[in-house]
Write an enzyme that holds these catalytic residues in place. Structure first.
Site, short mmCIF file in Angstrom:
data_model
loop_
_atom_site.label_atom_id
_atom_site.label_comp_id
_atom_site.label_asym_id
_atom_site.label_seq_id
_atom_site.Cartn_x
_atom_site.Cartn_y
_atom_site.Cartn_z
N TYR A 1 -4.84 -0.40 -4.90
CA TYR A 1 -3.55 0.22 -4.64
C TYR A 1 -2.95 0.74 -5.94
O TYR A 1 -2.72 -0.03 -6.88
CB TYR A 1 -2.58 -0.76 -3.99
CG TYR A 1 -2.95 -1.21 -2.59
CD1 TYR A 1 -3.98 -0.60 -1.87
CD2 TYR A 1 -2.28 -2.27 -1.98
CE1 TYR A 1 -4.31 -1.02 -0.59
CE2 TYR A 1 -2.61 -2.70 -0.71
CZ TYR A 1 -3.63 -2.07 -0.01
OH TYR A 1 -3.96 -2.51 1.25
N TRP B 1 0.84 -1.21 0.00
CA TRP B 1 0.00 0.00 0.00
C TRP B 1 0.87 1.25 0.00
O TRP B 1 1.86 1.33 0.72
CB TRP B 1 -0.92 0.00 1.22
CG TRP B 1 -1.81 1.20 1.31
CD1 TRP B 1 -2.60 1.71 0.33
CD2 TRP B 1 -1.99 2.06 2.45
NE1 TRP B 1 -3.28 2.82 0.78
CE2 TRP B 1 -2.92 3.07 2.08
CE3 TRP B 1 -1.46 2.08 3.73
CZ2 TRP B 1 -3.33 4.07 2.95
CZ3 TRP B 1 -1.87 3.07 4.61
CH2 TRP B 1 -2.79 4.06 4.22
N ASN C 1 12.62 -3.04 10.28
CA ASN C 1 11.34 -3.57 10.76
C ASN C 1 11.43 -5.06 11.08
O ASN C 1 10.84 -5.53 12.06
CB ASN C 1 10.26 -3.34 9.71
CG ASN C 1 9.88 -1.88 9.57
OD1 ASN C 1 10.23 -1.05 10.40
ND2 ASN C 1 9.18 -1.54 8.50
N GLN D 1 6.13 4.99 -4.92
CA GLN D 1 7.46 5.24 -4.38
C GLN D 1 8.48 4.18 -4.79
O GLN D 1 9.68 4.42 -4.75
CB GLN D 1 7.41 5.30 -2.85
CG GLN D 1 6.64 6.48 -2.27
CD GLN D 1 6.58 6.40 -0.76
OE1 GLN D 1 5.94 5.52 -0.19
NE2 GLN D 1 7.23 7.34 -0.08
N LEU E 1 2.64 0.66 12.34
CA LEU E 1 3.34 1.86 12.78
C LEU E 1 2.45 3.10 12.72
O LEU E 1 2.94 4.24 12.77
CB LEU E 1 4.60 2.08 11.94
CG LEU E 1 5.59 0.92 11.97
CD1 LEU E 1 6.79 1.21 11.07
CD2 LEU E 1 6.06 0.63 13.40
N ALA E 2 1.12 2.88 12.61
CA ALA E 2 0.16 3.99 12.55
C ALA E 2 0.57 4.98 11.46
O ALA E 2 0.70 6.18 11.69
CB ALA E 2 0.04 4.68 13.90
N GLN F 1 14.56 0.29 5.58
CA GLN F 1 13.37 0.28 6.43
C GLN F 1 12.92 -1.15 6.69
O GLN F 1 12.57 -1.52 7.81
CB GLN F 1 12.23 1.03 5.75
CG GLN F 1 12.34 2.54 5.79
CD GLN F 1 11.14 3.18 5.10
OE1 GLN F 1 10.76 2.78 4.00
NE2 GLN F 1 10.53 4.14 5.75
N ARG G 1 5.77 9.19 3.31
CA ARG G 1 4.50 8.95 2.63
C ARG G 1 3.51 10.09 2.88
O ARG G 1 2.70 10.42 2.02
CB ARG G 1 3.89 7.60 3.06
CG ARG G 1 3.42 7.50 4.47
CD ARG G 1 2.61 6.23 4.73
NE ARG G 1 3.29 5.03 4.27
CZ ARG G 1 2.78 3.80 4.41
NH1 ARG G 1 1.59 3.64 4.98
NH2 ARG G 1 3.43 2.74 3.99
N GLN H 1 -8.64 -8.55 7.96
CA GLN H 1 -7.47 -7.67 7.92
C GLN H 1 -7.84 -6.31 8.52
O GLN H 1 -8.32 -5.41 7.83
CB GLN H 1 -6.96 -7.50 6.49
CG GLN H 1 -5.63 -6.75 6.43
CD GLN H 1 -5.00 -6.80 5.05
OE1 GLN H 1 -4.76 -5.77 4.45
NE2 GLN H 1 -4.74 -8.00 4.55
#
Length: 327
Positions: free
Chosen positions: A54, A21, A300, A27, A216-217, A296, A234, A184
């Site tokens: 998406y 997403w 994570n 990106q 990660l909100a 990233q 983002r 989900q």
């Protein structure tokens, strides 16, 4: 990497997974996606999440091209897509292919996703949002038929209420149809009531599995929005303007500052702490990660080493900081 059953199904998904997403096409191009999918796969990730909407279908195209380049054995990876919003919005003639879960739309939507992904079947398909205008029985029968036809293996829901999930499950049970296996939902330190309270009865009653998103909100829990919106994030994208106000919530950013102290004690990043907190929940089948850069993703994935460090005392401290601000 550990693997967990998707609800009561026999399918095993990696406890951390990778989603597309915002990032894919917007990106991340095909080359970047291929590199990140490969890195995730090498770390043991076997589930990759996508959706028809998406990047208006382009995210599926990018992921499909990456799969083709990687040439993995199809038994070794799990792919999902989600249907509801459709791809076209500009005229009244598109009423049966947007914001709906009617049979006509669903039967054609899955064919479109298969073509874009370049696959013979999709492992998991979701009803991306509830449709109050289509009878649930019509949706259940259509999703069940897609599975019977071999175009998908399992189906579920995304951001449905507990009442609607139960209704769908009971219709399938009554008519001997394929039941919804997974949901989900958004789940993170600031968004937890649906997973922890509303769905509580469904885990035992229906065997509901969870593939959770936004750990990660939307980046808030990384701490990078404490001083504004950084370039290249983002939230800096024009299409993500709606997100910027949420990410600059003063109270939540102050709480993130307090979490940073706990992360320092554990020798981890804020992102790793937030992901590990979700991963410790046995009701979660997999935590879907998002990343626009390989660095990233690697950071994570480091949450796996943090999960065992979350003792009851540490969790209590985390909850004391975040639970009063959670929805």
């Amino acid at each position: 990497m550990q693997y967990r059953r998707l609800g009561r199904s026999g399918l095993q998904v990696s406890e951390l997974s990778l989603g597309s997403w915002v990032t894919y096409h917007n990106q991340v191009d095909t080359k970047g996606a291929t590199e990140m999918l490969a890195a995730a796969f090498d770390a043991g990730v076997n589930f990759f999440d996508n959706a028809e909407v998406y990047a208006q279908g382009e995210s599926e195209v990018v992921m499909g091209q990456a799969f083709k380049a990687l040439k993995w054995n199809r038994l070794d990876y799990i792919v999902s897509s989600k249907f509801f919003w459709g791809l076209t919005r500009e005229s009244n003639t598109t009423v049966n292919r947007k914001d709906t879960l009617n049979r006509k739309y669903l039967m054609q939507a899955v064919d479109g996703s298969l073509k874009r992904l370049g696959l013979d079947f999709i492992d998991l398909i979701y009803c991306h949002r509830p449709d109050p205008h289509t009878p649930i029985e019509e949706t259940v029968r259509a999703m069940s038929d897609i599975i019977t036809q071999g175009k998908a293996l399992y189906w579920g829901t995304s951001e449905w209420s507990a009442a609607d999930i139960r209704a769908a499950w009971e219709i399938a049970e009554r008519h001997h149809l394929h039941k919804p296996v997974m949901e989900q939902p958004q789940y993170n330190l600031f968004h937890r009531k649906r997973v922890e309270q509303e769905y509580a009865r469904l885990y035992e009653d229906t065997g509901l599995g969870l593939t959770t998103w936004s750990p990660l909100a939307s980046g808030l829990l990384t701490g990078k929005y404490r001083d504004g919106v950084p370039a290249g994030s983002r939230a800096s994208l024009e299409s993500m303007g709606w997100m910027r106000e949420q990410l600059q919530d003063r109270a939540k950013n102050a709480a993130v500052g307090q979490l940073a102290g706990i992360a320092d004690e554990l020798g981890c990043s804020l992102a790793q702490l937030a992901i590990a907190w979700i991963n410790r929940n046995p009701r979660v089948s997999t935590v879907i990660l998002g990343a626009s850069q390989a660095s990233q993703l690697h950071d994570n994935l480091g949450a796996l080493a943090v999960t065992p460090k979350l003792t009851p005392e540490i969790v209590a401290r985390i909850d004391a900081i975040t639970q009063p601000l959670a929805s």
